[in-house]
Design a protein around this motif. Structure first.
Motif, PDB file in Angstrom:
ATOM      1  N   TYR A  27      -8.404 -13.256  -5.095  1.00 17.86           N
ATOM      2  CA  TYR A  27      -8.340 -12.497  -3.853  1.00 17.86           C
ATOM      3  C   TYR A  27      -7.003 -11.774  -3.770  1.00 17.86           C
ATOM      4  O   TYR A  27      -5.954 -12.401  -3.869  1.00 17.86           O
ATOM      5  CB  TYR A  27      -8.496 -13.442  -2.653  1.00 17.86           C
ATOM      6  CG  TYR A  27      -9.678 -14.363  -2.820  1.00 17.86           C
ATOM      7  CD1 TYR A  27     -10.966 -13.941  -2.502  1.00 17.86           C
ATOM      8  CD2 TYR A  27      -9.505 -15.643  -3.335  1.00 17.86           C
ATOM      9  CE1 TYR A  27     -12.059 -14.780  -2.687  1.00 17.86           C
ATOM     10  CE2 TYR A  27     -10.597 -16.487  -3.516  1.00 17.86           C
ATOM     11  CZ  TYR A  27     -11.859 -16.054  -3.197  1.00 17.86           C
ATOM     12  OH  TYR A  27     -12.935 -16.874  -3.383  1.00 17.86           O
ATOM     13  N   MET A  28      -7.046 -10.465  -3.568  1.00 14.81           N
ATOM     14  CA  MET A  28      -5.819  -9.671  -3.464  1.00 14.81           C
ATOM     15  C   MET A  28      -5.654  -9.170  -2.029  1.00 14.81           C
ATOM     16  O   MET A  28      -6.626  -8.728  -1.406  1.00 14.81           O
ATOM     17  CB  MET A  28      -5.871  -8.470  -4.413  1.00 14.81           C
ATOM     18  CG  MET A  28      -5.890  -8.849  -5.878  1.00 14.81           C
ATOM     19  SD  MET A  28      -5.877  -7.396  -6.969  1.00 14.81           S
ATOM     20  CE  MET A  28      -4.207  -6.787  -6.690  1.00 14.81           C
ATOM     21  N   VAL A  29      -4.418  -9.228  -1.533  1.00 12.70           N
ATOM     22  CA  VAL A  29      -4.095  -8.716  -0.207  1.00 12.70           C
ATOM     23  C   VAL A  29      -2.751  -7.989  -0.288  1.00 12.70           C
ATOM     24  O   VAL A  29      -1.969  -8.226  -1.197  1.00 12.70           O
ATOM     25  CB  VAL A  29      -4.028  -9.838   0.857  1.00 12.70           C
ATOM     26  CG1 VAL A  29      -5.382 -10.488   1.056  1.00 12.70           C
ATOM     27  CG2 VAL A  29      -2.983 -10.881   0.492  1.00 12.70           C
ATOM     28  N   ASP A  30      -2.513  -7.097   0.671  1.00 14.00           N
ATOM     29  CA  ASP A  30      -1.215  -6.428   0.743  1.00 14.00           C
ATOM     30  C   ASP A  30      -0.801  -6.295   2.205  1.00 14.00           C
ATOM     31  O   ASP A  30      -1.555  -6.669   3.105  1.00 14.00           O
ATOM     32  CB  ASP A  30      -1.236  -5.075   0.024  1.00 14.00           C
ATOM     33  CG  ASP A  30      -2.151  -4.046   0.667  1.00 14.00           C
ATOM     34  OD1 ASP A  30      -2.435  -4.134   1.882  1.00 14.00           O
ATOM     35  OD2 ASP A  30      -2.582  -3.116  -0.044  1.00 14.00           O
ATOM     36  N   ASN A  31       0.389  -5.796   2.430  1.00 13.11           N
ATOM     37  CA  ASN A  31       0.885  -5.607   3.792  1.00 13.11           C
ATOM     38  C   ASN A  31       0.717  -4.160   4.258  1.00 13.11           C
ATOM     39  O   ASN A  31       1.489  -3.690   5.087  1.00 13.11           O
ATOM     40  CB  ASN A  31       2.358  -6.049   3.888  1.00 13.11           C
ATOM     41  CG  ASN A  31       3.294  -5.168   3.069  1.00 13.11           C
ATOM     42  OD1 ASN A  31       2.908  -4.598   2.055  1.00 13.11           O
ATOM     43  ND2 ASN A  31       4.549  -5.068   3.511  1.00 13.11           N
ATOM     44  N   ARG A  32      -0.299  -3.482   3.726  1.00  7.66           N
ATOM     45  CA  ARG A  32      -0.485  -2.058   4.019  1.00  7.66           C
ATOM     46  C   ARG A  32      -1.830  -1.726   4.669  1.00  7.66           C
ATOM     47  O   ARG A  32      -2.214  -0.563   4.726  1.00  7.66           O
ATOM     48  CB  ARG A  32      -0.359  -1.243   2.727  1.00  7.66           C
ATOM     49  CG  ARG A  32       0.957  -1.469   1.977  1.00  7.66           C
ATOM     50  CD  ARG A  32       2.150  -0.950   2.692  1.00  7.66           C
ATOM     51  NE  ARG A  32       2.051   0.506   2.752  1.00  7.66           N
ATOM     52  CZ  ARG A  32       2.878   1.277   3.421  1.00  7.66           C
ATOM     53  NH1 ARG A  32       3.850   0.767   4.110  1.00  7.66           N
ATOM     54  NH2 ARG A  32       2.722   2.584   3.401  1.00  7.66           N
ATOM     55  N   VAL A  33      -2.542  -2.723   5.190  1.00  6.87           N
ATOM     56  CA  VAL A  33      -3.853  -2.440   5.772  1.00  6.87           C
ATOM     57  C   VAL A  33      -3.723  -1.455   6.941  1.00  6.87           C
ATOM     58  O   VAL A  33      -4.588  -0.602   7.136  1.00  6.87           O
ATOM     59  CB  VAL A  33      -4.591  -3.743   6.190  1.00  6.87           C
ATOM     60  CG1 VAL A  33      -3.950  -4.400   7.396  1.00  6.87           C
ATOM     61  CG2 VAL A  33      -6.060  -3.462   6.430  1.00  6.87           C
ATOM     62  N   GLY A  34      -2.628  -1.498   7.679  1.00  9.81           N
ATOM     63  CA  GLY A  34      -2.391  -0.559   8.772  1.00  9.81           C
ATOM     64  C   GLY A  34      -2.131   0.856   8.286  1.00  9.81           C
ATOM     65  O   GLY A  34      -2.145   1.796   9.068  1.00  9.81           O
ATOM     66  N   ASN A  35      -1.885   1.008   6.993  1.00  9.78           N
ATOM     67  CA  ASN A  35      -1.633   2.321   6.400  1.00  9.78           C
ATOM     68  C   ASN A  35      -2.818   2.823   5.583  1.00  9.78           C
ATOM     69  O   ASN A  35      -2.687   3.796   4.849  1.00  9.78           O
ATOM     70  CB  ASN A  35      -0.383   2.261   5.523  1.00  9.78           C
ATOM     71  CG  ASN A  35       0.849   1.943   6.335  1.00  9.78           C
ATOM     72  OD1 ASN A  35       1.120   0.781   6.602  1.00  9.78           O
ATOM     73  ND2 ASN A  35       1.571   2.961   6.770  1.00  9.78           N
ATOM     74  N   GLY A  36      -3.945   2.118   5.647  1.00 13.76           N
ATOM     75  CA  GLY A  36      -5.146   2.590   4.978  1.00 13.76           C
ATOM     76  C   GLY A  36      -5.589   1.821   3.758  1.00 13.76           C
ATOM     77  O   GLY A  36      -6.553   2.210   3.094  1.00 13.76           O
ATOM     78  N   SER A  37      -4.908   0.715   3.406  1.00 11.16           N
ATOM     79  CA  SER A  37      -5.372  -0.081   2.266  1.00 11.16           C
ATOM     80  C   SER A  37      -6.779  -0.590   2.544  1.00 11.16           C
ATOM     81  O   SER A  37      -7.141  -0.846   3.695  1.00 11.16           O
ATOM     82  CB  SER A  37      -4.437  -1.271   2.013  1.00 11.16           C
ATOM     83  OG  SER A  37      -3.214  -0.828   1.469  1.00 11.16           O
ATOM     84  N   GLN A  38      -7.557  -0.735   1.476  1.00  9.01           N
ATOM     85  CA  GLN A  38      -8.952  -1.164   1.613  1.00  9.01           C
ATOM     86  C   GLN A  38      -9.273  -2.261   0.607  1.00  9.01           C
ATOM     87  O   GLN A  38      -8.549  -2.460  -0.360  1.00  9.01           O
ATOM     88  CB  GLN A  38      -9.891   0.025   1.390  1.00  9.01           C
ATOM     89  CG  GLN A  38      -9.708   1.116   2.399  1.00  9.01           C
ATOM     90  CD  GLN A  38     -10.620   2.299   2.118  1.00  9.01           C
ATOM     91  OE1 GLN A  38     -11.324   2.360   1.130  1.00  9.01           O
ATOM     92  NE2 GLN A  38     -10.604   3.267   3.014  1.00  9.01           N
ATOM     93  N   ASN A 127      -8.646  -5.020 -11.695  1.00  8.87           N
ATOM     94  CA  ASN A 127      -8.590  -3.562 -11.725  1.00  8.87           C
ATOM     95  C   ASN A 127      -8.473  -2.977 -10.325  1.00  8.87           C
ATOM     96  O   ASN A 127      -9.368  -2.298  -9.839  1.00  8.87           O
ATOM     97  CB  ASN A 127      -9.828  -3.007 -12.439  1.00  8.87           C
ATOM     98  CG  ASN A 127      -9.836  -3.391 -13.901  1.00  8.87           C
ATOM     99  OD1 ASN A 127      -8.973  -2.971 -14.656  1.00  8.87           O
ATOM    100  ND2 ASN A 127     -10.770  -4.236 -14.291  1.00  8.87           N
ATOM    101  N   PRO A 128      -7.332  -3.210  -9.669  1.00 16.48           N
ATOM    102  CA  PRO A 128      -7.113  -2.603  -8.355  1.00 16.48           C
ATOM    103  C   PRO A 128      -6.747  -1.133  -8.493  1.00 16.48           C
ATOM    104  O   PRO A 128      -6.670  -0.609  -9.607  1.00 16.48           O
ATOM    105  CB  PRO A 128      -5.925  -3.416  -7.811  1.00 16.48           C
ATOM    106  CG  PRO A 128      -5.175  -3.813  -9.021  1.00 16.48           C
ATOM    107  CD  PRO A 128      -6.219  -4.028 -10.098  1.00 16.48           C
ATOM    108  N   SER A 129      -6.495  -0.486  -7.366  1.00 15.31           N
ATOM    109  CA  SER A 129      -6.050   0.906  -7.400  1.00 15.31           C
ATOM    110  C   SER A 129      -4.910   1.107  -6.410  1.00 15.31           C
ATOM    111  O   SER A 129      -4.655   0.254  -5.548  1.00 15.31           O
ATOM    112  CB  SER A 129      -7.206   1.856  -7.081  1.00 15.31           C
ATOM    113  OG  SER A 129      -7.675   1.638  -5.757  1.00 15.31           O
ATOM    114  N   ILE A 130      -4.236   2.234  -6.556  1.00 18.13           N
ATOM    115  CA  ILE A 130      -3.108   2.553  -5.690  1.00 18.13           C
ATOM    116  C   ILE A 130      -3.125   4.053  -5.398  1.00 18.13           C
ATOM    117  O   ILE A 130      -3.495   4.848  -6.262  1.00 18.13           O
ATOM    118  CB  ILE A 130      -1.769   2.110  -6.319  1.00 18.13           C
ATOM    119  CG1 ILE A 130      -0.646   2.211  -5.308  1.00 18.13           C
ATOM    120  CG2 ILE A 130      -1.481   2.859  -7.607  1.00 18.13           C
ATOM    121  CD1 ILE A 130       0.590   1.408  -5.666  1.00 18.13           C
ATOM    122  N   SER A 131      -2.755   4.404  -4.160  1.00 23.29           N
ATOM    123  CA  SER A 131      -2.633   5.804  -3.770  1.00 23.29           C
ATOM    124  C   SER A 131      -1.272   5.993  -3.141  1.00 23.29           C
ATOM    125  O   SER A 131      -0.873   5.220  -2.262  1.00 23.29           O
ATOM    126  CB  SER A 131      -3.712   6.191  -2.749  1.00 23.29           C
ATOM    127  OG  SER A 131      -4.984   6.134  -3.333  1.00 23.29           O
TER     128      SER A 131
END
Length: 133
Positions: A27-38, A127-131
């Motif tokens: 399970y992957m999570v980040d601190n950017r969900v408020g910035n559009g992470s999905q 295989n995540p992605s980044i923008s």
């Protein structure tokens, strides 16, 4: 590597669910969900960052009482890393990199799961992605 990390990506591993090559239990999570992470909570996290952001990746065993060891082996290259190159291992057993180019791309993260200390372990590629904007 420039700057203090402002983007944090955590990889949580249920070592009892992990099988050779399978991302079940990852399970992957980040601190950017408020910035559009999905796709938080999946092995295919899509992180949204600002160009110039410094990013830190960490991996954790969900079972804190287990002696199993999980580690990041490698984070592959992608066009968002730019001229600075792909993220590298940091002293704190994490990887750190920087978004140096705008755009979107997938990248690979290889992790190793040693269910028993001293074992060869199981390698898994995420295989995540980044923008970056």
């Amino acid at each position: 590597m420039a700057g203090t990390p402002t983007v944090f990506i955590q990889i949580w591993v249920d070592i009892n669910a992990v099988q050779n090559g399978s991302t079940a239990g990852v399970y992957m999570v980040d601190n950017r969900v408020g910035n559009g992470s999905q796709s938080e909570g999946s092995a295919g996290l899509s992180t949204q960052v600002t160009n110039g952001s410094t990013i830190q990746w960490n991996v954790y065993n969900i079972d804190a009482s287990s002696a199993a060891v999980v580690s990041i082996v490698d984070i592959g290259n992608c066009n968002v890393w730019g001229a600075g190159g792909q993220p590298e291992a940091a002293a704190s057993e994490s990887f750190v990199g920087q978004a140096q180019s705008t755009g979107s791309a997938g990248y690979a993260i290889t992790i190793n799961v040693q269910k028993q200390v001293g074992s060869a372990g199981i390698s898994i590629t995420l295989n995540p992605s980044i923008s970056a904007k």
